[in-house]
Write a protein that holds these residues in place. Sequence first.
Motif, mmCIF file in Angstrom:
data_model
loop_
_atom_site.group_PDB
_atom_site.id
_atom_site.type_symbol
_atom_site.label_atom_id
_atom_site.label_comp_id
_atom_site.label_asym_id
_atom_site.label_seq_id
_atom_site.Cartn_x
_atom_site.Cartn_y
_atom_site.Cartn_z
ATOM 1 N N GLY A 169 -14.078 12.057 -11.023
ATOM 2 C CA GLY A 169 -13.933 11.167 -9.486
ATOM 3 C C GLY A 169 -12.771 10.116 -9.166
ATOM 4 N N ILE A 170 -12.384 10.682 -8.067
ATOM 5 C CA ILE A 170 -11.316 9.602 -7.599
ATOM 6 C C ILE A 170 -11.160 8.521 -7.092
ATOM 7 C CG2 ILE A 170 -9.639 10.570 -6.098
ATOM 8 C CD1 ILE A 170 -9.326 11.711 -8.322
ATOM 9 N N GLY A 171 -10.551 7.100 -7.024
ATOM 10 C CA GLY A 171 -10.914 6.276 -6.254
ATOM 11 C C GLY A 171 -9.219 5.879 -5.749
ATOM 12 N N TYR A 172 -9.357 4.365 -5.598
ATOM 13 C CA TYR A 172 -7.896 4.009 -5.078
ATOM 14 C C TYR A 172 -8.222 2.659 -5.847
ATOM 15 C CZ TYR A 172 -10.780 1.477 -1.525
ATOM 16 O OH TYR A 172 -11.600 0.489 -0.892
ATOM 17 N N MET A 173 -6.527 2.514 -6.025
ATOM 18 C CA MET A 173 -6.223 0.565 -6.046
ATOM 19 C C MET A 173 -5.273 0.228 -4.643
ATOM 20 S SD MET A 173 -2.756 1.032 -8.894
ATOM 21 C CE MET A 173 -2.308 -0.794 -7.507
ATOM 22 N N VAL A 174 -5.196 -1.280 -4.456
ATOM 23 C CA VAL A 174 -4.210 -1.721 -3.537
ATOM 24 C C VAL A 174 -4.313 -2.892 -3.522
ATOM 25 C CG1 VAL A 174 -6.455 -2.024 -1.946
ATOM 26 C CG2 VAL A 174 -4.140 -2.104 -0.506
ATOM 27 N N GLY A 175 -3.384 -3.423 -3.469
ATOM 28 C CA GLY A 175 -2.577 -5.071 -3.782
ATOM 29 C C GLY A 175 -1.352 -5.812 -3.033
ATOM 30 N N GLY A 176 -1.454 -6.867 -2.778
ATOM 31 C CA GLY A 176 0.088 -7.263 -2.363
ATOM 32 C C GLY A 176 0.533 -8.671 -3.545
ATOM 33 N N ALA A 177 1.901 -8.716 -3.275
ATOM 34 C CA ALA A 177 2.365 -9.715 -4.048
ATOM 35 C C ALA A 177 3.191 -11.034 -3.772
ATOM 36 C CB ALA A 177 2.991 -8.628 -5.553
ATOM 37 N N TYR A 178 3.532 -11.524 -3.953
ATOM 38 C CA TYR A 178 4.250 -13.017 -3.433
ATOM 39 C C TYR A 178 5.379 -13.132 -4.748
ATOM 40 C CZ TYR A 178 6.353 -17.180 -2.036
ATOM 41 O OH TYR A 178 7.529 -18.498 -1.059
#
Length: 383
Positions: A169-178
């Motif tokens: 199956g296919i999924g995703y990841m997303v994020g941000g950093a300081y």
Amino acid sequence: MNRIAAASAALFASTAIAQAGGLDRNQTTPGILFEEGTYVELGFSFVNPTVDGTLASAPVPSGDIASSYNFATLSYHHQVTEDLSFGLIVDAPYGADVAYPSGGAYPFAGSQAEVRSQQLTLALRYQLNQNVSVYGGLRALRVQANDVYVTAPSSGGFSYRLDADTNTGIGYMVGGAYEIPEIALRVAMTYYSEIDLDFSGLEGIAPTAGEARASIPTSGPLGGAANFSITTPQSILLEAQSGIAANTLLFGSVRWTNWDGFSIVPGRYPPDGTGALTDYDDDVWTWTLGVGHRVNDDLAVSASASYEEEQGGFSGHLGPTDGRLSVGIGAEYQLTDNVSLAGGVQYIQIGDAQTEVGSTGVALANFNNNEAVAAGIRIGIQF
């Protein structure tokens, strides 16, 4: 300070989260996206758990039901432009290895289950300015649930088998950093999506406890096609690190995993077809805190502790654990200008759990005072 950060991460990159909540084994992180230049990292982990219990009504032991296991990981980073970088991660986020010893008087003697997973993550990170970056990518998850065999005296006695094909199956990841590079400060938050998997295969049931796995029919009125779906849980990972003194780094993480509502229901288990091979009623929070220290130009060391709260209630027969407390140490040594070797060991105290007689609310067995030891090694090459 970069070497301290690398050693602090070595424990997580090199050792597994043994016996964590749900089917968790290896915690995927976006750390590779924060490397510099072209970098390759290969890791290998070995985990040796001990999980055994005793019937609540009599001194009948289950024997050690948890098999040792290992897995490898691969990570790659490439700086595409000054602001854009690419990362690739190959890991094994989920798994299970349960095998009740055969013979003896324990109700589930001889039962077993094996779950394997492989995951490929492809991600990009873009540096908006000196302090802020965003990242995201796709995840391809491959899962195999094979060699499942359950024998139990409940409901008049039955034996069950399942052979399911591998599914992706296919999924995703997303994020941000300081980040504030001058003090090695980085705070990163990452969201990992659910992934839907649809399985097919064969299953069967025999109305006799202890029936040999090979003789359980997978056709006719007691067997046939097994078509079922599962959804792996979404999760959120918050990671932070900061220099707190000369050559010393404090780091930690909080991870929420949405295991509540997860279940594996092929259709013929138990005999009335209404039960689940495994299911979870609670989300899992994992807390980690550690410190890293640079000893000299070539050597850095780290120590950490991790905690998952016990949820209470009954646990499944194919995963009778509840919560954990672990401590570990890690180290990294710079072999050459561009090659480093890291390793770690981790001791895990597995939380006590109870299993249930069918769905009656009556305790079947107590699984107390269990533990696991994990060890791992990682080599990193900077090009």
